[in-house]
Design an enzyme around this catalytic site. Structure first.
Site, PDB file in Angstrom:
ATOM      1  N   ASN A   8    -109.062 -73.286 -59.207  1.00  0.00           N
ATOM      2  CA  ASN A   8    -108.066 -73.985 -58.716  1.00  0.00           C
ATOM      3  C   ASN A   8    -108.330 -75.015 -57.728  1.00  0.00           C
ATOM      4  O   ASN A   8    -107.544 -75.473 -57.115  1.00  0.00           O
ATOM      5  CB  ASN A   8    -106.977 -72.947 -57.973  1.00  0.00           C
ATOM      6  CG  ASN A   8    -106.279 -71.941 -59.178  1.00  0.00           C
ATOM      7  OD1 ASN A   8    -105.748 -72.525 -60.458  1.00  0.00           O
ATOM      8  ND2 ASN A   8    -106.177 -70.508 -58.748  1.00  0.00           N
ATOM      9  N   ASN A   9    -109.511 -75.161 -57.477  1.00  0.00           N
ATOM     10  CA  ASN A   9    -109.908 -76.137 -56.511  1.00  0.00           C
ATOM     11  C   ASN A   9    -109.743 -77.528 -56.940  1.00  0.00           C
ATOM     12  O   ASN A   9    -110.453 -78.002 -57.848  1.00  0.00           O
ATOM     13  CB  ASN A   9    -111.646 -75.935 -56.323  1.00  0.00           C
ATOM     14  CG  ASN A   9    -111.873 -76.971 -55.341  1.00  0.00           C
ATOM     15  OD1 ASN A   9    -111.841 -78.120 -55.293  1.00  0.00           O
ATOM     16  ND2 ASN A   9    -112.799 -76.325 -54.475  1.00  0.00           N
ATOM     17  N   ASP A  70    -120.595 -71.918 -60.857  1.00  0.00           N
ATOM     18  CA  ASP A  70    -121.005 -71.409 -59.484  1.00  0.00           C
ATOM     19  C   ASP A  70    -122.045 -72.136 -59.054  1.00  0.00           C
ATOM     20  O   ASP A  70    -123.087 -72.532 -59.683  1.00  0.00           O
ATOM     21  CB  ASP A  70    -121.409 -69.993 -60.043  1.00  0.00           C
ATOM     22  CG  ASP A  70    -121.468 -68.949 -58.602  1.00  0.00           C
ATOM     23  OD1 ASP A  70    -120.500 -69.049 -57.802  1.00  0.00           O
ATOM     24  OD2 ASP A  70    -122.431 -68.405 -58.193  1.00  0.00           O
ATOM     25  N   ARG A 182    -123.214 -80.762 -58.808  1.00  0.00           N
ATOM     26  CA  ARG A 182    -122.227 -80.252 -59.936  1.00  0.00           C
ATOM     27  C   ARG A 182    -122.018 -81.397 -60.847  1.00  0.00           C
ATOM     28  O   ARG A 182    -122.077 -81.400 -62.100  1.00  0.00           O
ATOM     29  CB  ARG A 182    -120.887 -80.395 -59.152  1.00  0.00           C
ATOM     30  CG  ARG A 182    -119.795 -79.373 -59.766  1.00  0.00           C
ATOM     31  CD  ARG A 182    -118.592 -79.189 -58.869  1.00  0.00           C
ATOM     32  NE  ARG A 182    -118.758 -79.295 -57.600  1.00  0.00           N
ATOM     33  CZ  ARG A 182    -119.139 -78.386 -56.772  1.00  0.00           C
ATOM     34  NH1 ARG A 182    -119.395 -77.189 -57.012  1.00  0.00           N
ATOM     35  NH2 ARG A 182    -119.333 -78.678 -55.402  1.00  0.00           N
TER      36      ARG A 182
HETATM   37  P1  IMP Z   1    -118.505 -72.231 -55.277  1.00  0.00           P
HETATM   38  O1  IMP Z   1    -119.649 -72.304 -56.268  1.00  0.00           O
HETATM   39  O2  IMP Z   1    -117.674 -73.143 -55.178  1.00  0.00           O
HETATM   40  O3  IMP Z   1    -118.224 -70.754 -55.068  1.00  0.00           O
HETATM   41  O4  IMP Z   1    -119.624 -72.425 -53.853  1.00  0.00           O
HETATM   42  C1  IMP Z   1    -120.267 -71.505 -53.221  1.00  0.00           C
HETATM   43  C2  IMP Z   1    -120.645 -71.805 -51.739  1.00  0.00           C
HETATM   44  O5  IMP Z   1    -121.792 -72.558 -51.795  1.00  0.00           O
HETATM   45  C3  IMP Z   1    -119.741 -72.674 -50.921  1.00  0.00           C
HETATM   46  O6  IMP Z   1    -118.833 -71.796 -50.280  1.00  0.00           O
HETATM   47  C4  IMP Z   1    -120.650 -73.417 -50.070  1.00  0.00           C
HETATM   48  O7  IMP Z   1    -120.791 -72.554 -49.042  1.00  0.00           O
HETATM   49  C5  IMP Z   1    -121.851 -73.633 -50.943  1.00  0.00           C
HETATM   50  N1  IMP Z   1    -122.037 -74.791 -51.648  1.00  0.00           N
HETATM   51  C6  IMP Z   1    -121.837 -74.981 -52.805  1.00  0.00           C
HETATM   52  N2  IMP Z   1    -121.719 -76.429 -53.261  1.00  0.00           N
HETATM   53  C7  IMP Z   1    -121.804 -77.144 -51.950  1.00  0.00           C
HETATM   54  C8  IMP Z   1    -121.668 -78.624 -51.687  1.00  0.00           C
HETATM   55  O8  IMP Z   1    -121.509 -79.399 -52.590  1.00  0.00           O
HETATM   56  N3  IMP Z   1    -121.850 -78.599 -50.465  1.00  0.00           N
HETATM   57  C9  IMP Z   1    -121.815 -77.802 -49.410  1.00  0.00           C
HETATM   58  N4  IMP Z   1    -121.967 -76.458 -49.664  1.00  0.00           N
HETATM   59  C10 IMP Z   1    -121.826 -76.125 -50.760  1.00  0.00           C
END
Ligand code: IMP
Length: 195
Positions: A8-9, A70, A182
């Protein structure tokens, strides 16, 4: 075909729309698809967690294409940590500032040349009656000795992107999104879809 993002981001979804908008229409969040899903991210790899999120979401939406991702930070000097524990490195509760403080502490005695790190991002796309499509994007950098910059989230202010001489938090969203893990994963996913 409709694509549901297992998230939902809003920022993530906007970025995905920019790159996959030609391949899928509409692209919507889980909430917009009417589902509420809390997936336990307990796999030992980004790909494992992304697959788990995609599969649980697809089970509830068998007619739609589903995309899950992820991501996290992997630091060479720490054997790849925090990795899948990036969000909860300093403990449950997802405290970005505490995570950054713990990282600086863990690297306190490590010289600049040995502070190599990368952000990784795994994507899993599931479509009805098709094999899964996966992609893995990365961006390399160095962990700084102190925070720099005000933008972003997570570890951005500690991550030096050397070609620009800027931390991710010193870049605006557009600059970062053009080179991020990403972004790289999405471009690889698009190439796999077009192949
Ligand atoms: P998720 O994949 O959105 O669950 O990200 C997991 C965690 O990885 C986040 O809470 C951040 O701590 C770290 N992370 C992932 N992508 C980034 C980024 O682009 N910048 C900074 N931290 C990131």
């Amino acid at each position: 075909m409709k694509l549901v993002i297992a998230s939902n981001n809003f920022n993530k979804i906007r970025e995905i729309k920019e790159i996959l908008g030609k391949a899928f229409d509409p692209i919507i969040s889980m909430r917009e698809a009417g589902i509420d899903l809390e997936v336990v991210e307990d796999a030992d790899s980004f790909m494992g967690n992304a697959r788990k999120k995609a599969e649980e979401c697809a089970r509830l939406l068998p007619e739609a294409a589903v995309l899950a991702d992820d991501s996290g930070l992997c630091v060479d000097a720490l054997g790849g940590a925090p990795g899948v524990f990036s969000a909860r490195y300093s403990g449950e509760g997802h405290d970005d500032a505490a995570n950054r403080a713990k990282l600086l502490d863990a690297l306190a005695n490590i010289p600049f040349e040995e502070r190599n790190a990368h952000f990784g991002c795994a994507m899993v796309l599931l479509r009805p009656n098709e094999e899964e499509t996966t992609a893995y994007g990365m961006v390399n950098g160095k962990i700084l000795f102190e925070e720099r910059g005000q933008h972003g989230f997570g570890y951005d202010s500690l991550f030096l992107y050397e070609p620009a001489g800027l931390s991710f938090a010193e870049m605006d969203a557009e600059q970062k999104n053009a080179i991020s893990h990403r972004h790289n994963a999405l471009m690889l996913l698009l190439a796999a879809l077009e192949a």
